[in-house]
Design a protein around this motif. Structure first.
Motif, PDB file in Angstrom:
ATOM      1  N   PHE A   1      90.756  24.428  40.822  1.00 52.97           N
ATOM      2  CA  PHE A   1      91.434  25.429  39.994  1.00 52.97           C
ATOM      3  C   PHE A   1      91.029  26.811  40.485  1.00 52.97           C
ATOM      4  N   ARG A   2      92.000  27.697  40.543  1.00 55.33           N
ATOM      5  CA  ARG A   2      91.727  29.094  40.888  1.00 55.33           C
ATOM      6  C   ARG A   2      92.403  29.979  39.854  1.00 55.33           C
ATOM      7  N   GLY A   3      91.710  31.032  39.436  1.00 58.32           N
ATOM      8  CA  GLY A   3      92.294  31.927  38.447  1.00 58.32           C
ATOM      9  C   GLY A   3      91.337  33.019  38.047  1.00 58.32           C
ATOM     10  N   GLN A   4      91.649  33.653  36.938  1.00 54.04           N
ATOM     11  CA  GLN A   4      90.843  34.777  36.464  1.00 54.04           C
ATOM     12  C   GLN A   4      90.740  34.713  34.948  1.00 54.04           C
ATOM     13  N   LEU A   5      89.550  34.963  34.435  1.00 58.50           N
ATOM     14  CA  LEU A   5      89.317  35.002  32.998  1.00 58.50           C
ATOM     15  C   LEU A   5      88.985  36.430  32.573  1.00 58.50           C
ATOM     16  N   PRO A   6      89.378  36.819  31.357  1.00 60.45           N
ATOM     17  CA  PRO A   6      89.046  38.167  30.879  1.00 60.45           C
ATOM     18  C   PRO A   6      87.554  38.336  30.616  1.00 60.45           C
ATOM     19  N   GLU A   7      86.859  37.221  30.349  1.00 64.33           N
ATOM     20  CA  GLU A   7      85.421  37.199  30.111  1.00 64.33           C
ATOM     21  C   GLU A   7      85.007  35.731  30.079  1.00 64.33           C
ATOM     22  N   PRO A   8      83.719  35.406  30.051  1.00 61.99           N
ATOM     23  CA  PRO A   8      83.329  33.997  29.953  1.00 61.99           C
ATOM     24  C   PRO A   8      83.876  33.360  28.682  1.00 61.99           C
ATOM     25  N   LEU A   9      84.464  32.178  28.821  1.00 61.28           N
ATOM     26  CA  LEU A   9      85.132  31.531  27.691  1.00 61.28           C
ATOM     27  C   LEU A   9      84.870  30.032  27.677  1.00 61.28           C
ATOM     28  N   ILE A  10      84.902  29.454  26.483  1.00 60.65           N
ATOM     29  CA  ILE A  10      84.831  28.003  26.363  1.00 60.65           C
ATOM     30  C   ILE A  10      86.136  27.414  26.878  1.00 60.65           C
ATOM     31  N   CYS A  11      86.039  26.506  27.834  1.00 60.30           N
ATOM     32  CA  CYS A  11      87.211  25.862  28.427  1.00 60.30           C
ATOM     33  C   CYS A  11      87.088  24.348  28.290  1.00 60.30           C
ATOM     34  N   THR A  12      88.225  23.698  28.368  1.00 63.13           N
ATOM     35  CA  THR A  12      88.270  22.240  28.308  1.00 63.13           C
ATOM     36  C   THR A  12      88.929  21.698  29.564  1.00 63.13           C
ATOM     37  N   LEU A  13      88.252  20.781  30.234  1.00 62.15           N
ATOM     38  CA  LEU A  13      88.796  20.070  31.387  1.00 62.15           C
ATOM     39  C   LEU A  13      89.252  18.695  30.906  1.00 62.15           C
ATOM     40  N   SER A  14      90.529  18.370  31.133  1.00 59.36           N
ATOM     41  CA  SER A  14      91.070  17.066  30.736  1.00 59.36           C
ATOM     42  C   SER A  14      91.932  16.529  31.869  1.00 59.36           C
ATOM     43  N   ASN A  15      92.502  15.344  31.673  1.00 64.44           N
ATOM     44  CA  ASN A  15      93.255  14.731  32.761  1.00 64.44           C
ATOM     45  C   ASN A  15      94.291  13.760  32.221  1.00 64.44           C
ATOM     46  N   SER A  16      95.183  13.311  33.100  1.00 66.02           N
ATOM     47  CA  SER A  16      96.259  12.402  32.717  1.00 66.02           C
ATOM     48  C   SER A  16      95.873  10.934  32.859  1.00 66.02           C
ATOM     49  N   GLN A  17      94.685  10.644  33.385  1.00 63.28           N
ATOM     50  CA  GLN A  17      94.276   9.266  33.638  1.00 63.28           C
ATOM     51  C   GLN A  17      93.596   8.624  32.426  1.00 63.28           C
ATOM     52  N   ASN A  18      92.810   9.408  31.702  1.00 64.13           N
ATOM     53  CA  ASN A  18      92.172   8.899  30.488  1.00 64.13           C
ATOM     54  C   ASN A  18      92.103  10.018  29.449  1.00 64.13           C
ATOM     55  N   GLN A  19      91.557   9.716  28.295  1.00 60.84           N
ATOM     56  CA  GLN A  19      91.548  10.668  27.179  1.00 60.84           C
ATOM     57  C   GLN A  19      90.266  11.487  27.112  1.00 60.84           C
ATOM     58  N   GLN A  20      89.441  11.435  28.152  1.00 64.34           N
ATOM     59  CA  GLN A  20      88.158  12.117  28.094  1.00 64.34           C
ATOM     60  C   GLN A  20      88.281  13.616  28.377  1.00 64.34           C
ATOM     61  N   LEU A  21      87.322  14.365  27.828  1.00 66.98           N
ATOM     62  CA  LEU A  21      87.284  15.814  27.973  1.00 66.98           C
ATOM     63  C   LEU A  21      85.903  16.250  28.467  1.00 66.98           C
ATOM     64  N   ARG A  22      85.883  17.391  29.131  1.00 64.25           N
ATOM     65  CA  ARG A  22      84.603  18.042  29.465  1.00 64.25           C
ATOM     66  C   ARG A  22      84.720  19.490  29.017  1.00 64.25           C
TER      67      ARG A  22
END
Length: 371
Positions: A75-96
């Motif tokens: 992933f490449r991008g820009q955030l306005p400041e440090p933020l809580i993010c969620t990483l998820s996927n289409s293979q299973n229902q798990q999150l990070r």
């Protein structure tokens, strides 16, 4: 201070980093902010699996996606400041869930345990993990104290709870004073005094943040929450909002100026909220929406759950939904961390009374409308 040092020393024992090195990294990152982030994940997944990166900021939801290719996610991008993010996927229902910032971040681990992926490169996430590890140690000792004493978890007068609260408060005090400009410090305050509502303690902890720390997104949430009692006292005008109804049409609260308004915050998972619905149905049947506007705002994060509850409870007046629920800016502005919550408003949007339920609400409406 000794409590914080005790837990911090335990957490960092055997680690390659030191408190001084981490603090130096924090200072350097503040002096040399990166322009963007690069987030990589080196894990085994099915080719073509789609990964998602999402976060909330300023009342809006943001979501990016990328495809797993050649053994890697980028992933490449820009955030306005440090933020809580969620990483998820289409293979299973798990999150990070993690704190992202504009720097290079890399994940490693197993797709089958996405929630436990190891993260390298994030100063704010590292700081937050240090705080949570300390809190975890204190919570573990609290559970042992409860087993020994036989006290209940909700007995806030027990010696076990008082010791636990003193340790948590000491940990938070030391952590926030040490990292007063950090996003992690603001999140630690939210965990201690916003999620577990204590406006007075939240207001005090907010003053421990530096001027820079008070400018952050999460610090502003603390300030909004801690000042809600004053902002929403009788005689004050309620903050406006704009939310969709069941058909997707948006309504401003200010659209109903010129009418009395009963504003009710509820959720499908809240038994006391739903216990009020038979009485609200009776009041709505008696007064309609001509003399007083009944307006319910669901704090459900699940749209299907909201719709089912509305149908099951036969709620025929205007229903609005806030999918950001108790974690969103509306809940912060109104100081709502538990349900039900309600406000009775005059024709100018000023608060007449708050948190009325049952016969007390019915009697107040009868008095207002003279019937």
């Amino acid at each position: 201070m000794f409590v914080y040092r005790k837990y911090l020393k335990h957490i960092l024992a055997g680690s390659a980093c030191t408190t001084a090195a981490l603090l130096m990294g924090f200072v350097e990152s503040a002096q040399r902010p990166a322009a963007s982030y690069v987030i990589t994940a080196n894990i085994k997944a099915q080719e073509g699996t789609r990964f998602f990166l999402s976060y909330l900021y300023g009342g809006k939801a943001f979501k990016d996606s990328t495809i797993y290719q050649n053994g890697q996610v980028v992933f490449r991008g820009q955030l306005p400041e440090p933020l809580i993010c969620t990483l998820s996927n289409s293979q299973n229902q798990q999150l990070r869930i993690f704190i992202a910032e504009n720097t290079q971040l890399s994940f490693s681990g197993s797709m089958n345990q996405l929630f436990d992926l190891k993260l390298k490169g994030g100063i704010q996430d590292s700081l937050y993990r240090i705080y949570n590890a300390g809190y975890g140690q204190i919570s573990q000792e609290f559970r042992k104290d409860l087993e020994k004493s036989g006290a209940g978890r909700k007995d806030h007068a027990s010696p076990a709870y008082l010791r636990y609260r003193e340790r948590v408060d000491s940990l938070l005090n030391s952590f926030v004073h040490t990292y007063a400009s950090s996003t992690a410090a603001a999140l630690a305050i939210i965990d201690s005094y916003v999620t577990n509502p204590d406006r007075k303690a939240a207001a005090k902890a907010y003053t421990w943040l530096s001027n820079k720390g008070k400018q952050g997104f999460y610090a502003k949430r603390i300030q909004q929450f801690s000042s809600a009692d004053v902002r929403l006292s009788v005689g004050n005008t309620v903050p406006d909002f704009n939310l969709p109804d069941l058909q997707g049409k948006k309504h401003h609260l200010s659209d109903f100026r010129g009418k009395y308004v009963f504003l009710d915050f509820w959720a499908s998972w809240c038994p006391p909220c739903r216990a009020e619905h038979p009485m609200l149905r009776a009041l709505h049947k008696k007064y309609g929406d001509d003399q007083i506007q009944f307006l319910s705002v669901s704090m459900d994060s699940s749209d299907p759950a909201w719709r089912k509850a509305v149908a099951d409870d036969q709620l025929t007046w205007l229903q609005l939904g806030d999918p950001q629920a108790l974690s969103g800016p509306l809940a912060d502005i109104y100081g709502i961390k538990s349900l039900p919550a309600s406000f009775l408003l005059d024709k100018n949007g000023k608060i007449i009374a708050s948190h009325l339920r049952g016969e007390a609400l019915a009697e107040k409406i009868r008095t207002l409308l003279g019937s």
